[in-house]
Design a protein around this motif. Structure first.
Motif, PDB file in Angstrom:
ATOM      1  N   VAL A  58       0.838  -1.202   0.000  1.00  0.00           N
ATOM      2  CA  VAL A  58       0.000   0.000   0.000  1.00  0.00           C
ATOM      3  C   VAL A  58       0.871   1.249   0.000  1.00  0.00           C
ATOM      4  N   ARG A  59       1.890   1.257   0.846  1.00  0.00           N
ATOM      5  CA  ARG A  59       2.767   2.436   0.941  1.00  0.00           C
ATOM      6  C   ARG A  59       3.486   2.687  -0.381  1.00  0.00           C
ATOM      7  N   VAL A  60       4.050   1.632  -0.972  1.00  0.00           N
ATOM      8  CA  VAL A  60       4.784   1.788  -2.229  1.00  0.00           C
ATOM      9  C   VAL A  60       3.851   2.235  -3.354  1.00  0.00           C
ATOM     10  N   THR A  61       2.638   1.681  -3.389  1.00  0.00           N
ATOM     11  CA  THR A  61       1.676   2.071  -4.419  1.00  0.00           C
ATOM     12  C   THR A  61       1.305   3.549  -4.286  1.00  0.00           C
ATOM     13  N   LEU A  62       1.025   3.988  -3.060  1.00  0.00           N
ATOM     14  CA  LEU A  62       0.695   5.398  -2.833  1.00  0.00           C
ATOM     15  C   LEU A  62       1.866   6.303  -3.206  1.00  0.00           C
ATOM     16  N   PHE A  63       3.082   5.844  -2.907  1.00  0.00           N
ATOM     17  CA  PHE A  63       4.289   6.611  -3.250  1.00  0.00           C
ATOM     18  C   PHE A  63       4.400   6.786  -4.758  1.00  0.00           C
ATOM     19  N   ARG A  64       4.153   5.714  -5.509  1.00  0.00           N
ATOM     20  CA  ARG A  64       4.263   5.774  -6.966  1.00  0.00           C
ATOM     21  C   ARG A  64       3.171   6.663  -7.551  1.00  0.00           C
ATOM     22  N   LEU A  65       1.958   6.562  -7.020  1.00  0.00           N
ATOM     23  CA  LEU A  65       0.873   7.402  -7.511  1.00  0.00           C
ATOM     24  C   LEU A  65       1.149   8.875  -7.225  1.00  0.00           C
ATOM     25  N   TYR A  66       1.674   9.159  -6.031  1.00  0.00           N
ATOM     26  CA  TYR A  66       1.955  10.541  -5.643  1.00  0.00           C
ATOM     27  C   TYR A  66       3.020  11.162  -6.541  1.00  0.00           C
ATOM     28  N   HIS A  67       3.998  10.344  -6.943  1.00  0.00           N
ATOM     29  CA  HIS A  67       5.089  10.847  -7.780  1.00  0.00           C
ATOM     30  C   HIS A  67       4.848  10.578  -9.266  1.00  0.00           C
ATOM     31  N   ASN A  68       3.609  10.220  -9.621  1.00  0.00           N
ATOM     32  CA  ASN A  68       3.222   9.997 -11.029  1.00  0.00           C
ATOM     33  C   ASN A  68       4.090   8.943 -11.709  1.00  0.00           C
ATOM     34  N   LYS A  69       4.393   7.872 -10.972  1.00  0.00           N
ATOM     35  CA  LYS A  69       5.151   6.770 -11.533  1.00  0.00           C
ATOM     36  C   LYS A  69       4.220   5.603 -11.823  1.00  0.00           C
TER      37      LYS A  69
END
Length: 360
Positions: free
Chosen positions: A275-286
């Motif tokens: 969940v954390r990694v997914t949110l991180f990628r979404l936040y940084h448009n990755k």
């Protein structure tokens, strides 16, 4: 019961110990190695097909023990439709993992295979039908429970697949989770033949693999990675046991208000990391499906830990979450316990981030 559990563990352990050297030699002949790159932490070319031994080792132990049970203990049908649907789904995941390890598969293709495997359980009537008061929700209808079950299976499969980034991590985490489910099933004395034996068999296969994975040497051709054939098979097995534990079937065992807390507790750390990694990628448009080095084990290594220390710290964290949740179960609600777990996870990651910045 104990004899069957030990028998399944030992038989699967022996199978894994026999199969793994054969796999190592095959990888050497066919030049099937996981090559190092900028995203991976290993520095040598390592065979990547160790997980091929998991399914056959577990099945051999499972089949032999059930055959003995049905022959000598008077149990007519220790193997039912839920077990059959699990094995079909597991075979799909196993085949998908082997193909990916040998020739590679696109993320979309693996995702479709995961959904097909996950659908095997609801088709057999196995799905989440109660949240036991989590977020104030109790019984849930079929049209909600079935898609929720499919989502959770796919989610858990990917959590185990993504946490397989350093030596021993996915294997050791899975051993803890399998042992937790096994103890829980034995406690209620239901599914005592089928699912405890299944878990014990997988633990035996993992123990054999971990010997080569943690103690093996690349120079001596004794070190191996599990690959997707192993991580996908493990994730599906853990997902199945989680759904089996969470489903409320009062004809089989009594209403258990802790039933949803057990899988949440055992699988909290790997799933929270996804969940954390997914949110991180979404936040940084990755892209969500792109691999990176932002998982908790990568962060611990950037903070200064080596692979074995990072492994130990994550395992201790999982056991600490288990201790906290068991201790608080009769004191506060399931929802509050889950919220505390999330707060603790955020605090730990904040501490790791601080150490990374301090080191930099």
């Amino acid at each position: 019961m104990i004899l069957y559990i030990l028998g399944a563990f030992i038989l699967s352990l022996i199978c894994g110990a026999v199969f793994t050297p054969v796999i190592l030699n095959y990888c050497k002949r066919k030049n099937l190695y996981d090559l190092p790159n900028e995203r991976k932490v290993h520095k040598n070319a390592i065979p990547r097909l160790g997980g091929i031994s998991f399914f056959p080792s577990m099945i051999v132990a499972f089949a032999v023990c059930l055959l003995i049970i049905s022959s000598y203990d008077g149990i007519d049908r220790p193997f039912g439709i839920w077990s059959a649907s699990f094995l079909i789904g597991l075979a799909i995941m196993y085949a998908c993992g082997i193909v990916d390890d040998l020739v590679g598969l696109k993320a979309q293709s693996k995702f479709i295979a995961q959904i097909c495997a996950a659908m095997m359980l609801p088709l057999a009537g196995l799905y989440i039908n109660n949240l036991y008061g989590l977020f104030g929700i109790h019984e849930i209808p079929v049209f909600v429970g079935i898609p929720l079950t499919i989502f959770m299976i796919v989610f858990i499969v990917n959590a185990i697949n993504l946490i397989d980034g350093i030596d021993g991590l996915a294997g050791c985490v899975s051993v803890i989770v399998l042992a937790g489910f096994m103890v829980y099933f034995v406690h209620y004395e239901v599914f005592r033949y089928t699912y405890t034996i299944l878990a014990a068999g997988m633990i035996g296969a993992l123990t054999a693999f971990l010997y080569f994975n943690l103690l093996g040497s690349p120079e001596k051709n004794t070190k191996i990675f599990m690959g997707d054939s192993g991580s996908l098979s493990l994730g599906y097995t853990l997902g199945f046991l989680a759904i089996k534990c969470a489903m409320n079937v009062e004809a089989i065992w009594p209403y258990r208000p802790e039933a949803i807390l057990v899988p949440i507790t055992l699988l909290f750390v790997p799933t929270a990391d996804v969940v954390r990694v997914t949110l991180f990628r979404l936040y940084h448009n990755k892209p969500v499906f792109d691999a990176d080095k932002n998982h908790i084990h990568h962060k611990l290594m950037r903070a200064g830990a080596n692979q074995h220390l990072a492994l130990l710290l994550i395992l201790v964290f999982i056991l600490f979450i288990c201790f906290i949740n068991v201790t608080l179960y009769n004191v506060i609600s399931l929802t509050v316990i889950l919220c505390l777990d999330v707060i603790l996870y955020i605090a730990v990651n904040t501490g790791i981030n601080f150490l990374i910045r301090k080191k930099a």
